[in-house]
Design a protein around this motif. Sequence first.
Motif: not given
Length: 329
Positions: A187, A190, A196, A235, A293, A297
């Motif tokens: 995290e 990100c 997120f 996302l 992720v 991202s």
Amino acid sequence: MSEFMADLEGKCPKTTKFNDFFVKLKDYMASFDSTSPQSKDIQAQLSIKSESLFRAMSAFSGTKGGTSEDSWRLVDGLLSLGKGLIEMNKSGSKDITFEQRKELIQSLVKWTRGIGVFVKMASESEGHPIDLSSFGIDYVPSPSKRSLYETHGTFSLPQYLKDLPQTSKDFESFACNGMLDFMSILEAKCPGTAEFKDFFAKVEDYMTTFKSGSKDIKVEMSDKSEKLFRAMSLLDGGKAGTVESWRMIDGMLSMGKLLAEVKQNGSKDLTFDQRKEVIGTMVKWARAMGLFVKVASEKKGKSIDLSSFGIDYTHYYSTLPLKGPNGEL
């Protein structure tokens, strides 16, 4: 709650900002009073009052516009206690069960700590230190793992797996702690957006289902997986059926199945094959999470380097530490 807020306010600087904050906080909490004529329209009242409270929180320069860790901790405490009070009101005059008492106490502690830490940080940003020890609750704010990872170091899954426990009973906490550490540093890499934050919160909430011991675990999983899927879709640019999405879902399900199976072993030692499966599943989960992720991202314009996790994200990682039946690597 009224006494706590009054005592806490007495420790703060006598400024308009603090006065406005406590006025809005007390007004917000009054919505949960079952004797108040406004309590019947509680949802509409909360919507208006929470917005006013958030504006009052944002007035403090030390809270970064209400988006700091302390701000979110306060909001979490308010929501947790509010939910508990609403449920108590629904129970009417019935006796509170042991589980309800325990949950209410935990919510109260969470609420007081959230408010205390927020006010302490806001007051210190105004050059006025506050001592909260008199309230009898540990108010030492633990620095967020996100900030620690951004400043000091990293998390290597192969290194972590070197300490894989021998027995089944120790595996659950080992796996959960490792997953939380992994997600914290992931995290931190990100973009700091609401999407997120919501995604990681839903992942953590989903994973706690496997150690809840609830009889209604299937119902809980159904509800939490739906919320997680919605967070993933935001996302994923609304494309909930991408390869990365399904890879992550597969990794989550595999980890949940493994935790359930290992728990059934009780305190028995993990066999060589079980240790092999444990390592493979944790790597599968981490790789799937990382790839999802990373792609999400990059869609937001921020590239992520996953090499620090020590896992080959292109080919199957085959050099993780694994001891054989005779202790050989």
